[in-house]
Design an enzyme around this catalytic site. Structure first.
Site, PDB file in Angstrom:
ATOM      1  N   CYS A 381      39.002  34.610  41.023  1.00 39.94           N
ATOM      2  CA  CYS A 381      38.128  33.544  40.529  1.00 39.94           C
ATOM      3  C   CYS A 381      38.294  33.346  39.021  1.00 39.94           C
ATOM      4  CB  CYS A 381      36.688  33.809  40.935  1.00 39.94           C
ATOM      5  SG  CYS A 381      35.727  32.287  41.017  1.00 39.94           S
ATOM      6  N   HIS A 507      36.940  34.528  46.694  1.00 38.69           N
ATOM      7  CA  HIS A 507      36.487  35.921  46.553  1.00 38.69           C
ATOM      8  C   HIS A 507      36.849  36.711  47.817  1.00 38.69           C
ATOM      9  CE1 HIS A 507      34.230  35.637  42.790  1.00 38.69           C
ATOM     10  NE2 HIS A 507      34.027  34.386  43.168  1.00 38.69           N
ATOM     11  N   GLU A 509      37.088  39.719  48.211  1.00 40.83           N
ATOM     12  CA  GLU A 509      36.356  40.995  48.314  1.00 40.83           C
ATOM     13  C   GLU A 509      35.181  40.916  49.287  1.00 40.83           C
ATOM     14  OE1 GLU A 509      36.362  38.974  45.703  1.00 40.83           O
ATOM     15  OE2 GLU A 509      34.520  39.048  44.528  1.00 40.83           O
TER      16      GLU A 509
HETATM   17  N1  GLN Z   1      32.936  30.734  35.747  1.00 44.54           N
HETATM   18  C1  GLN Z   1      33.965  30.305  36.646  1.00 44.54           C
HETATM   19  C2  GLN Z   1      33.555  29.087  37.450  1.00 44.54           C
HETATM   20  O1  GLN Z   1      32.386  28.791  37.572  1.00 44.54           O
HETATM   21  C3  GLN Z   1      34.373  31.427  37.570  1.00 44.54           C
HETATM   22  C4  GLN Z   1      33.308  31.819  38.549  1.00 44.54           C
HETATM   23  C5  GLN Z   1      33.561  33.154  39.214  1.00 44.54           C
HETATM   24  O2  GLN Z   1      34.391  33.941  38.757  1.00 44.54           O
HETATM   25  N2  GLN Z   1      32.840  33.440  40.280  1.00 44.54           N
HETATM   26  O3  GLN Z   1      34.387  28.403  37.972  1.00 44.54           O
END
Ligand code: GLN
Length: 552
Positions: A381, A507, A509
């Site tokens: 992410c 994600h 995970e």
């Molecule tokens: N801050 C980034 C976004 O909103 C990444 C978010 C995250 O890592 N969950 O896109």
């Protein structure tokens, strides 16, 4: 009709109620029953999505996009029970729903009160989970008995047995039996008080699970049974585990918890099948290799902030017969000490998700270090977004390249908001949330890991890779190896010339289990092992590590 198990906690918080619920769910599932797990959190935020990781730890995301408590991560790692938005409620959400109904006139002029309106709402949220495909609903009440904010939940679960019959409900209470070194004794009084508190509310626990540091002496267990009015065999010791949480269900089986639950609720259960889990736990005592993985993030001081990432690394270690040592490094430390020093000895490097500007430079320096030295890198992410910024600045030479999350005026917004996100004004529940499909490029590292080019993963982000830069990136050696099915959103980036450099917008995970490691984590660790063996020689060829024998 489904049966209901209520799990409450007493004496202190952080006793591992979530793990205990997950373990109970797992044991029942492995006795052929269909379970549904659910948690109530007695705070006023509508969901944990707006809370700081320092306050709350990880926000666990479900397929349907619900932002939930991290205990739901335990539920998913231990069971196959499908979870959804109705599996986690906060007091804020319960009140919101009642207040919305009141505004709509649903209460027909009545005075709206905690009892019965809030308690009815809680009971309805429990009942909603008892669908036809469920044999047992397991409901965890967050916090500890006696907390003011928990009162409506205890009242609701007390009434529940009255509504549907006591024989359909089971109350399990988790307490602490501390060992006092100075006295050389385990103390049962806190447990007695805690159960006393429950009984004052009108709940008589059927089973007590006692967390202990040392063996619970027989006479102490008898004393607890007598004073707390619980059958002796239903006073169950749950001793601290030596090195893995995945031992919890095994120790509960040793103490016949599954048998007692099945008997008390008269459940049509099969014989327990748990051999694969036992083997998995046993394999964690005989590692063949070791690996140092550095996780560079902003919230590493809170040990639960990246809970699922840490667990996924352990799962990947299990799949690779490798003990993974996780070094949690504050990204600002990289800024202070420099990557060379701070990352010395790293066999693989992971940059997890996050928000806001603080610590970004440290992440960029970390990624450059991994990219230039050929150290396996996994960006998740924000980790993908930082990998794109680093590549833009240091390979493409785009001075000042950035995400518009950190610099609205950047001349090269390689990461930016989608048009639909630009219109968003409210913070809660408005990110791109939940499961989305993704198509992978044939032959890419990601596709090889998954063994497929069509995948689905969970998301929680607002910002996206800016498509205007795709061509420049691909020409310079960073490929877009995964996109949304219509090709419009970048989901995975890779550097094919690097031993293993993969960034994902999702994600992964949230979908790893100890008995089924997530493919990307599994291959990341495999790449780390290869890197360690080739570049550093030595350690992997040394004799296998053996840890202390299992305690029965
Ligand atoms: N801050 C980034 C976004 O909103 C990444 C978010 C995250 O890592 N969950 O896109």
């Amino acid at each position: 009709m489904a049966k209901f198990i209520f799990v409450t906690g007493g004496v202190v918080s952080s006793l591992g109620k979530g793990l205990t619920c997950a373990s109970i769910g797992m044991l029942l599932e492995r006795r052929g029953l269909r379970v549904r797990l659910q948690k109530f959190d007695p705070y006023l935020n509508v969901d944990p999505g707006t809370m700081s990781p320092y306050q709350h730890g990880e926000v666990y995301v479900l397929d349907d996009g619900a932002e939930t408590d991290l205990d739901l991560g335990h539920y998913e790692r231990f069971t196959n029970a499908p979870l959804h938005r109705g599996c986690n409620y906060t007091t804020g959400r319960i009140y919101l729903s009642v207040i919305e109904k009141e505004r709509a006139g649903a209460y027909k002029g009545k005075t709206v009160q905690v009892i019965p309106h809030i308690t009815d709402e809680i009971k309805a949220c429990i009942k909603k989970n008892a669908t036809e495909d469920v044999d047992v609903v397991i409901t965890e009440i967050g916090g500890t008995v006696g907390d003011i904010e928990g009162m409506p939940y205890f009242e609701a679960i007390r009434q529940f047995a009255l509504d549907i019959g006591k024989h359909n409900c089971l109350y399990i209470h988790l307490t602490l039996v501390p060992y006092l070194k100075a006295a050389g004794e385990s103390k049962t009084k806190p447990t007695q008080h805690s159960v006393g508190e429950l009984r004052k509310i009108g709940i008589q626990p059927d089973i007590l699970i006692c967390r202990t540091e040392r063996e619970l002496p027989k006479d102490e267990a008898e004393k607890i049974a007598q004073f707390c009015n619980v059958e002796r065999r239903a006073v169950i010791e749950e001793r601290d585990k030596e090195y893995t949480i995945y031992e919890v269900p095994l120790s509960l089986v040793n103490n016949q918890l599954d048998e007692i639950v099945v008997e008390k609720l008269a459940l049509p259960a099969k014989k327990l099948y748990i051999d694969d889990w036992r083997e998995m736990v046993e394999s964690m005592r005989h590692w063949e290799k070791e690996l140092n993985v550095c996780v560079v993030g902003k919230y590493v001081r809170h040990h639960d902030a990246y809970k699922s990432v840490y667990e996924s690394l352990i799962h990947a270690g299990i799949a690779n017969r490798c003990r993974v040592h996780i070094r949690k490094i504050e990204s600002e430390k990289i800024e202070a000490d420099g990557p060379e020093k701070a990352l010395a000895g790293a066999d693989a490097i992971l940059v997890p998700g996050g928000f806001d500007k603080r610590g970004i430079q440290g992440k960029l320096d970390t990624i450059r270090h991994a990219r230039e030295r050929g150290i396996p890198f996994f960006g998740i992410c924000l980790g993908l977004q930082c990998a794109a910024i680093e590549f833009a600045r240091n390979v493409l030479g785009l001075v000042g390249a950035n995400s518009t999350e950190f610099d609205l005026e950047t001349p090269h917004p390689v990461i930016t908001l989608l048009d639909e996100q630009k219109k968003v004004t409210k913070v809660g529940g408005t990110m791109r949330l939940g499961a989305f499909p993704c198509v992978l490029k044939e032959g890419s590292k990601a596709a090889l890991a998954y063994g497929s080019t069509e995948i689905s993963e969970r998301h929680r982000h607002r910002f996206e890779f800016n498509n205007q830069y795709r061509e420049q990136f691909e020409q310079a050696g960073m490929i877009i190896s995964g996109t949304s099915p219509d090709g419009s959103l970048v989901e995975v980036i890779e550097i094919p010339d690097h031993p293993w450099f993969v960034g994902v917008q999702c994600h992964p995970e949230f979908k790893s289990k100890p008995t089924a490691a997530h493919p990307l984590f599994r291959e990341f660790i495999a790449a780390g092992i290869a890197y360690r063996t080739e570049r550093r020689g030595d350690a992997n060829r040394s004799k296998p590590l053996t840890l202390p024998a299992a305690r029965s």
